[in-house]
Design an enzyme around this catalytic site. Structure first.
Site, PDB file in Angstrom:
ATOM      1  N   LYS A   1      15.467  37.071  33.315  1.00  0.00           N
ATOM      2  CA  LYS A   1      14.731  38.340  33.469  1.00  0.00           C
ATOM      3  C   LYS A   1      15.220  39.089  34.704  1.00  0.00           C
ATOM      4  CE  LYS A   1      10.483  38.362  35.522  1.00  0.00           C
ATOM      5  NZ  LYS A   1      10.481  39.323  36.648  1.00  0.00           N
ATOM      6  N   ASN A   2      15.329  38.380  35.815  1.00  0.00           N
ATOM      7  CA  ASN A   2      15.633  39.061  37.078  1.00  0.00           C
ATOM      8  C   ASN A   2      17.083  39.509  37.198  1.00  0.00           C
ATOM      9  OD1 ASN A   2      13.004  38.808  37.801  1.00  0.00           O
ATOM     10  ND2 ASN A   2      13.309  37.278  39.413  1.00  0.00           N
TER      11      ASN A   2
ATOM     12  N   ARG B   1       6.918  46.439  39.218  1.00  0.00           N
ATOM     13  CA  ARG B   1       7.483  46.877  40.492  1.00  0.00           C
ATOM     14  C   ARG B   1       9.000  47.036  40.429  1.00  0.00           C
ATOM     15  NH1 ARG B   1       4.893  46.191  44.948  1.00  0.00           N
ATOM     16  NH2 ARG B   1       6.882  45.784  45.925  1.00  0.00           N
TER      17      ARG B   1
ATOM     18  N   CYS C   1       0.421  44.207  45.375  1.00  0.00           N
ATOM     19  CA  CYS C   1       0.374  43.461  44.126  1.00  0.00           C
ATOM     20  C   CYS C   1      -0.267  42.109  44.392  1.00  0.00           C
ATOM     21  CB  CYS C   1       1.753  43.329  43.489  1.00  0.00           C
ATOM     22  SG  CYS C   1       2.761  42.045  44.159  1.00  0.00           S
TER      23      CYS C   1
ATOM     24  N   ARG D   1       4.354  43.620  49.574  1.00  0.00           N
ATOM     25  CA  ARG D   1       5.655  43.939  48.981  1.00  0.00           C
ATOM     26  C   ARG D   1       6.124  45.384  49.177  1.00  0.00           C
ATOM     27  NH1 ARG D   1       6.151  40.850  43.263  1.00  0.00           N
ATOM     28  NH2 ARG D   1       8.372  41.012  43.655  1.00  0.00           N
ATOM     29  N   PRO D   2       6.401  45.779  50.398  1.00  0.00           N
ATOM     30  CA  PRO D   2       6.907  47.145  50.609  1.00  0.00           C
ATOM     31  C   PRO D   2       8.350  47.316  50.122  1.00  0.00           C
ATOM     32  CG  PRO D   2       6.871  45.924  52.683  1.00  0.00           C
ATOM     33  CD  PRO D   2       6.301  45.013  51.637  1.00  0.00           C
TER      34      PRO D   2
ATOM     35  N   ASP E   1      10.457  49.418  52.016  1.00  0.00           N
ATOM     36  CA  ASP E   1      11.033  50.173  53.128  1.00  0.00           C
ATOM     37  C   ASP E   1      12.531  49.927  53.302  1.00  0.00           C
ATOM     38  OD1 ASP E   1       9.969  47.565  53.779  1.00  0.00           O
ATOM     39  OD2 ASP E   1      10.499  47.949  55.869  1.00  0.00           O
TER      40      ASP E   1
ATOM     41  N   ASP F   1       9.816  31.545  43.380  1.00  0.00           N
ATOM     42  CA  ASP F   1       9.388  31.629  41.980  1.00  0.00           C
ATOM     43  C   ASP F   1       9.187  30.251  41.344  1.00  0.00           C
ATOM     44  OD1 ASP F   1       9.314  34.350  42.110  1.00  0.00           O
ATOM     45  OD2 ASP F   1      11.169  34.699  40.998  1.00  0.00           O
TER      46      ASP F   1
ATOM     47  N   ILE G   1       8.005  33.483  51.719  1.00  0.00           N
ATOM     48  CA  ILE G   1       8.518  34.782  51.251  1.00  0.00           C
ATOM     49  C   ILE G   1       7.389  35.791  51.035  1.00  0.00           C
ATOM     50  CG2 ILE G   1       9.882  35.962  49.462  1.00  0.00           C
ATOM     51  CD1 ILE G   1      11.607  33.934  50.766  1.00  0.00           C
TER      52      ILE G   1
ATOM     53  N   ARG H   1       5.456  38.460  30.482  1.00  0.00           N
ATOM     54  CA  ARG H   1       6.380  39.254  31.288  1.00  0.00           C
ATOM     55  C   ARG H   1       7.669  38.485  31.542  1.00  0.00           C
ATOM     56  NH1 ARG H   1       4.308  40.772  36.734  1.00  0.00           N
ATOM     57  NH2 ARG H   1       6.467  41.450  36.725  1.00  0.00           N
TER      58      ARG H   1
HETATM   59  C1  UD1 Z   1      12.628  39.453  43.624  1.00  0.00           C
HETATM   60  C2  UD1 Z   1      12.310  38.842  42.282  1.00  0.00           C
HETATM   61  C3  UD1 Z   1      11.070  37.976  42.378  1.00  0.00           C
HETATM   62  C4  UD1 Z   1      11.218  36.954  43.506  1.00  0.00           C
HETATM   63  C5  UD1 Z   1      11.641  37.630  44.810  1.00  0.00           C
HETATM   64  C6  UD1 Z   1      11.965  36.646  45.906  1.00  0.00           C
HETATM   65  C7  UD1 Z   1      13.141  40.492  40.756  1.00  0.00           C
HETATM   66  C8  UD1 Z   1      12.850  41.545  39.745  1.00  0.00           C
HETATM   67  N1  UD1 Z   1      12.114  39.911  41.325  1.00  0.00           N
HETATM   68  O1  UD1 Z   1      11.524  40.304  43.965  1.00  0.00           O
HETATM   69  O2  UD1 Z   1      10.892  37.298  41.131  1.00  0.00           O
HETATM   70  O3  UD1 Z   1       9.990  36.297  43.705  1.00  0.00           O
HETATM   71  O4  UD1 Z   1      12.797  38.435  44.588  1.00  0.00           O
HETATM   72  O5  UD1 Z   1      12.972  35.780  45.490  1.00  0.00           O
HETATM   73  O6  UD1 Z   1      14.287  40.163  40.983  1.00  0.00           O
HETATM   74  N2  UD1 Z   1      10.335  43.167  51.637  1.00  0.00           N
HETATM   75  C9  UD1 Z   1      10.080  44.117  52.600  1.00  0.00           C
HETATM   76  N3  UD1 Z   1      10.657  45.347  52.485  1.00  0.00           N
HETATM   77  C10 UD1 Z   1      11.466  45.675  51.430  1.00  0.00           C
HETATM   78  C11 UD1 Z   1      11.729  44.696  50.454  1.00  0.00           C
HETATM   79  C12 UD1 Z   1      11.152  43.453  50.584  1.00  0.00           C
HETATM   80  O7  UD1 Z   1       9.343  43.858  53.548  1.00  0.00           O
HETATM   81  O8  UD1 Z   1      11.950  46.805  51.378  1.00  0.00           O
HETATM   82  C13 UD1 Z   1       9.740  41.815  51.744  1.00  0.00           C
HETATM   83  C14 UD1 Z   1       8.792  41.498  50.593  1.00  0.00           C
HETATM   84  O9  UD1 Z   1       7.486  41.998  50.837  1.00  0.00           O
HETATM   85  C15 UD1 Z   1       8.850  39.997  50.578  1.00  0.00           C
HETATM   86  C16 UD1 Z   1      10.305  39.693  50.959  1.00  0.00           C
HETATM   87  O10 UD1 Z   1      10.769  40.867  51.608  1.00  0.00           O
HETATM   88  O11 UD1 Z   1       7.995  39.445  51.545  1.00  0.00           O
HETATM   89  C17 UD1 Z   1      11.211  39.371  49.808  1.00  0.00           C
HETATM   90  O12 UD1 Z   1      11.021  40.301  48.784  1.00  0.00           O
HETATM   91  P1  UD1 Z   1      12.167  40.735  47.771  1.00  0.00           P
HETATM   92  O13 UD1 Z   1      13.309  39.778  47.830  1.00  0.00           O
HETATM   93  O14 UD1 Z   1      12.447  42.173  47.954  1.00  0.00           O
HETATM   94  O15 UD1 Z   1      11.420  40.544  46.380  1.00  0.00           O
HETATM   95  P2  UD1 Z   1      11.703  41.384  45.094  1.00  0.00           P
HETATM   96  O16 UD1 Z   1      13.105  41.865  45.129  1.00  0.00           O
HETATM   97  O17 UD1 Z   1      10.602  42.380  44.911  1.00  0.00           O
END
Ligand code: UD1
Length: 417
Positions: free
Chosen positions: A18-19, A88, A112, A117-118, A120, A305, A327, A397
């Protein structure tokens, strides 16, 4: 509804990830010629992404696990709140839209179930490439119209947290930028690598995917290609835990063991017998499992995950274990539900202390997010009597034909509605 107590035996085929599929579907926006994908799993998140792309004007044909996408006539550059709040990962259209069309309007995802999960870092990375970004009315409004040739400009960008979709968004955007982009502290997840492989076949110049520095030399144009999505290591890991917990023996087909090193290691520590071969993994649960400590971290460390699924394993293993989530800030929603099944778990900050119990008892529980739901299914498979899991739309999902795959292995699972 799961009638617990059956050992799982047999073979199952693991679906495409999926990812990996989500960003790669969005990568179709980067080119005007067709992108042909195979091993695209039948999942709700895939349907949502396809719907989003369809609304934008991408022509899509889907036949079993094959999806072709033709983005020659994109008419909308927007992902609405309605779409982003359902999934998201819709944020993954931001980079491609901006890079190819110079404009994008994407709703900010809200909070969520598993934390704030920002996004930024996605935004800052695009700003580093020169994009003008304004947040108005809950939307990210991005433009490159002020830039030379209206193209993003290559830049060096250090992500101060490892972000998977952030790395993917920026890698896609950089592929069509002018000049070279260096992404530092990049995510090394196999799904990032699969996206890079697909982009490279489309004509992108990317080096270093799978390491923490990714270099992208922007090109003017990308073209469509054929691509087979990598196997879903999280789906695989979930069935591996199921085999170990039920004390059965399951052979997974279409799986790459090297993507699951941390999970395999922990299963072996727990006492399961894991045999790997080319594209197969066999897991045999032999007798009583031992509790194992888990600490989630970015790839190649133990994946967040898979945290909930190993928590389920630990609830019935012998001994006491610590499960630490690094995470996401609120990823223990499954704990209260497992307690309803008789698990002995206490939470202290981002660590759960799990004392193995002799047995779980079936009960009605509520699924709260995708992987939490999977962990409740695992608990239900070993609980005495009947476990009813509500809100299983979370499972749809991310798990293709979950009940069919489990029943084929000898489980007793019924979908009630
Ligand atoms: C992806 C995966 C999800 C997995 C996660 C961590 C997809 C579609 N989803 O989610 O299944 O659980 O990786 O392996 O691939 N963060 C920030 N700012 C940002 C982006 C992230 O602070 O701009 C933080 C998040 O809140 C979190 C951490 O960074 O605490 C990691 O998140 P991230 O790797 O971005 O998760 P996703 O890409 O949303």
């Amino acid at each position: 509804m799961i009638q617990g107590g059956n050992r799982l035996y047999g073979e199952i085929t693991i679906s495409g990830a999926k990812n990996a599929a989500l960003p790669i579907l969005c990568a179709s926006l980067l080119t005007e010629t067709p992108l042909n994908l195979s091993s695209v799993a039948a999942l709700k998140d895939i349907d949502t992404t396809i719907k989003l792309l369809d609304i934008m004007g991408v022509k899509i044909t889907r036949n079993a696990d094959k999806v072709s996408l033709d983005a020659s006539d994109v008419t909308s550059f927007e992902a609405t709140y309605e779409m982003v709040k359902t999934m998201r990962a819709s944020i993954l259209v931001l980079g491609p839209l901006l890079a190819r069309f110079g404009t994008a309007r994407v709703s900010l995802p809200g909070g969520c179930a598993i934390g704030s999960r920002p996004v930024d870092l996605h935004i800052k990375g695009l700003q580093a490439m020169g994009a003008a970004i304004h947040i108005t009315h809950g939307y990210i409004q991005a433009s490159t119209l002020h830039l030379p040739n209206r193209r993003l400009q290559g830049a060096r960008y250090y992500m101060d947290l490892v972000t998977v979709t952030g790395t993917e968004n920026l890698m896609m955007a950089a592929s069509l930028a002018q000049g070279t982009t260096i992404l530092e502290n990049a995510a090394k997840e196999p799904e990032v690598v699969d996206l890079a492989d697909c982009l490279i076949k489309m004509g992108a110049k990317i080096r270093g995917a799978g390491t923490d520095v990714i270099t992208v030399e922007g090109v003017e144009r990308l073209s469509g290609t054929d691509h087979n999505i990598v196997c879903d290591r999280i789906e695989a890991g979930t069935y591996m835990v199921a085999a170990a917990m039920t004390g059965g023996e399951v052979k997974l087909l279409n799986v790459q063991a090297h993507l699951l090193d941390a999970v395999i290691e922990k299963l072996r520590d727990a006492g399961a017998i894991v045999t790997v071969d080319t594209e197969t993994i066999t897991v045999k649960g032999d007798g009583q499992l031992k509790a194992v400590n888990i600490r989630t971290a970015p790839h190649p460390a133990f994946p967040t995950d898979m945290q909930a699924q190993f928590m389920a394993l630990n609830t019935v293993a012998s001994g006491v274990s610590k499960v630490t989530e690094t995470i996401f800030e609120n990823r223990f929603m499954h704990v209260q539900e497992m307690q309803r099944l008789g698990a002995d778990i206490s939470i202290d900050g981002n660590t759960a202390l799990v004392k193995g119990v002799e047995f779980l008892d079936g009960a009605t529980v509520m699924a709260t997010d995708l992987r939490a739901s999977a962990s409740l299914v695992l608990a239900g498979l070993v609980a005495r009597g009947e476990t009813v899991i509500e809100r299983i739309y979370h499972l749809d999902r991310g798990y293709e034909n979950l009940e069919a795959k489990l029943n084929a292995l000898g489980a007793n699972v019924k979908r009630l509605s």
